[in-house]
Design a protein around this motif. Structure first.
Motif, PDB file in Angstrom:
ATOM      1  N   PHE A 133       0.830  -1.199   0.000  1.00 41.53           N
ATOM      2  CA  PHE A 133       0.000   0.000   0.000  1.00 41.53           C
ATOM      3  C   PHE A 133       0.870   1.257   0.000  1.00 41.53           C
ATOM      4  O   PHE A 133       0.614   2.197  -0.762  1.00 41.53           O
ATOM      5  N   VAL A 134       1.898   1.280   0.843  1.00 39.81           N
ATOM      6  CA  VAL A 134       2.777   2.452   0.918  1.00 39.81           C
ATOM      7  C   VAL A 134       3.518   2.653  -0.399  1.00 39.81           C
ATOM      8  O   VAL A 134       3.613   3.783  -0.910  1.00 39.81           O
ATOM      9  N   PHE A 135       4.031   1.576  -0.976  1.00 33.04           N
ATOM     10  CA  PHE A 135       4.750   1.667  -2.251  1.00 33.04           C
ATOM     11  C   PHE A 135       3.841   2.229  -3.343  1.00 33.04           C
ATOM     12  O   PHE A 135       4.229   3.136  -4.098  1.00 33.04           O
ATOM     13  N   GLU A 136       2.630   1.710  -3.433  1.00 31.41           N
ATOM     14  CA  GLU A 136       1.706   2.157  -4.473  1.00 31.41           C
ATOM     15  C   GLU A 136       1.195   3.565  -4.199  1.00 31.41           C
ATOM     16  O   GLU A 136       0.975   4.345  -5.137  1.00 31.41           O
ATOM     17  N   ALA A 137       1.005   3.901  -2.928  1.00 32.42           N
ATOM     18  CA  ALA A 137       0.541   5.245  -2.587  1.00 32.42           C
ATOM     19  C   ALA A 137       1.575   6.289  -2.986  1.00 32.42           C
ATOM     20  O   ALA A 137       1.235   7.362  -3.503  1.00 32.42           O
ATOM     21  N   LYS A 138       2.854   5.991  -2.764  1.00 31.05           N
ATOM     22  CA  LYS A 138       3.905   6.922  -3.161  1.00 31.05           C
ATOM     23  C   LYS A 138       3.940   7.092  -4.673  1.00 31.05           C
ATOM     24  O   LYS A 138       4.082   8.217  -5.185  1.00 31.05           O
ATOM     25  N   VAL A 179      -9.142   0.487   8.253  1.00 29.04           N
ATOM     26  CA  VAL A 179      -9.615   0.149   9.606  1.00 29.04           C
ATOM     27  C   VAL A 179      -8.710  -0.937  10.207  1.00 29.04           C
ATOM     28  O   VAL A 179      -8.333  -0.871  11.383  1.00 29.04           O
ATOM     29  N   ALA A 180      -8.366  -1.935   9.379  1.00 34.23           N
ATOM     30  CA  ALA A 180      -7.479  -3.008   9.852  1.00 34.23           C
ATOM     31  C   ALA A 180      -6.109  -2.456  10.235  1.00 34.23           C
ATOM     32  O   ALA A 180      -5.532  -2.840  11.260  1.00 34.23           O
ATOM     33  N   LEU A 181      -5.583  -1.522   9.441  1.00 39.22           N
ATOM     34  CA  LEU A 181      -4.291  -0.915   9.754  1.00 39.22           C
ATOM     35  C   LEU A 181      -4.375  -0.089  11.040  1.00 39.22           C
ATOM     36  O   LEU A 181      -3.447  -0.098  11.854  1.00 39.22           O
ATOM     37  N   ARG A 239       2.103   6.225   8.223  1.00 37.46           N
ATOM     38  CA  ARG A 239       1.549   7.583   8.146  1.00 37.46           C
ATOM     39  C   ARG A 239       2.659   8.607   7.951  1.00 37.46           C
ATOM     40  O   ARG A 239       2.552   9.519   7.144  1.00 37.46           O
ATOM     41  N   GLY A 240       3.724   8.450   8.726  1.00 37.44           N
ATOM     42  CA  GLY A 240       4.842   9.374   8.596  1.00 37.44           C
ATOM     43  C   GLY A 240       5.513   9.261   7.241  1.00 37.44           C
ATOM     44  O   GLY A 240       5.886  10.274   6.637  1.00 37.44           O
ATOM     45  N   ALA A 241       5.667   8.024   6.751  1.00 38.35           N
ATOM     46  CA  ALA A 241       6.312   7.815   5.453  1.00 38.35           C
ATOM     47  C   ALA A 241       5.511   8.460   4.330  1.00 38.35           C
ATOM     48  O   ALA A 241       6.079   9.141   3.460  1.00 38.35           O
ATOM     49  N   MET A 251       5.661  12.409   4.653  1.00 37.21           N
ATOM     50  CA  MET A 251       6.924  12.977   4.194  1.00 37.21           C
ATOM     51  C   MET A 251       7.001  12.955   2.669  1.00 37.21           C
ATOM     52  O   MET A 251       7.471  13.912   2.045  1.00 37.21           O
ATOM     53  N   HIS A 252       6.542  11.885   2.066  1.00 36.87           N
ATOM     54  CA  HIS A 252       6.582  11.779   0.602  1.00 36.87           C
ATOM     55  C   HIS A 252       5.648  12.801  -0.033  1.00 36.87           C
ATOM     56  O   HIS A 252       6.004  13.440  -1.035  1.00 36.87           O
ATOM     57  N   ALA A 253       4.472  12.953   0.546  1.00 32.97           N
ATOM     58  CA  ALA A 253       3.515  13.936   0.025  1.00 32.97           C
ATOM     59  C   ALA A 253       4.071  15.345   0.161  1.00 32.97           C
ATOM     60  O   ALA A 253       3.930  16.178  -0.751  1.00 32.97           O
TER      61      ALA A 253
END
Length: 221
Positions: free
Chosen positions: A75-80, A120-122, A136-138, A141-143
């Motif tokens: 999720f983090v990889f794709e969100a970035k 919700v699971a996260l 959240r922090g990652a 910072m990327h955003a």
């Protein structure tokens, strides 16, 4: 292709067969979690939906918690990648910074809503394991870095002396507000309709950053 069609969730291309099998299991798991929630999603259902087996699942994940951690990394990889695609300067030619912020917030709110039960699971996992909360922090910072590059590439005046810190505050606040609003069973926006709330949030970003945009830019784009 319209702007709305270009604002989409980005998934990276897959290479070898093993990676494709892993991706099928992850995609199946995320889809099932989005449908019924993490607790109700069974390993047997996930494997069947991925055209795989329970044995193949356990060859890659020790248990469902390990699966959730892999889903978080994905999720983090794709969100970035999605942020990078959505904040390309050429995508927003002629649009005011405020209009860009509002449309990006609208897009972000929609992709988070699509993944509500996954988030919700996260959120629940974060309460028991602080390492789950690091995403959240990652993402923030990327955003912040992406928004800084975008603003600096535009013909705008910036009154904030410490733009980096200000961008981090903006990104953290926006992601936190949208995530909180998404995971709540009864979203609260202070009685303000959703679209108007996002427009006000976009205006707050511009005001907080002290951005003075070129008057020739179309604020409605």
């Amino acid at each position: 292709m319209t702007l709305e069609e270009q604002l989409r969730w980005v998934r990276p291309p897959l290479q070898d067969r093993s990676q494709k099998t892993m991706e099928r299991l992850l995609a199946s798991a995320e889809a099932r979690i989005v449908e019924v929630g993490f607790e109700k999603a069974t390993i047997a259902e996930i494997a069947k939906r991925a055209d795989s087996s329970v044995g193949a699942f356990y060859a890659r994940f020790s248990d469902k918690d390990a699966l959730l951690r892999c889903l978080l990394d994905r999720f983090v990889f794709e969100a970035k990648a999605t942020m990078d695609s959505a904040m390309r300067p050429e995508l927003w030619e002629g649009a005011s910074v405020e209009a860009m912020c509002t449309q990006l917030l609208t897009f972000l709110a929609s992709v988070l809503q699509e993944r509500r039960l996954f988030l919700v699971a996260l959120a629940k996992a974060s309460m028991d394991d602080a390492s789950f909360a690091n995403f959240r922090g990652a993402l923030s910072m990327h955003a912040a870095a992406g928004l800084s590059r975008f603003v600096e590439a535009r013909d705008v005046q910036i009154r904030r002396s410490d733009l980096t810190r200000a961008m981090r505050v903006v990104s953290w606040v926006c992601l936190s507000v949208l995530e909180t609003n998404c995971v709540q069973s009864q979203p609260g926006q202070g009685g303000v309709p959703h679209d108007e709330f996002l427009a006000e949030l976009g205006a707050m970003i511009v005001a907080y950053l002290g951005l003075e945009t070129d008057s020739s830019q179309d604020p409605s784009l």
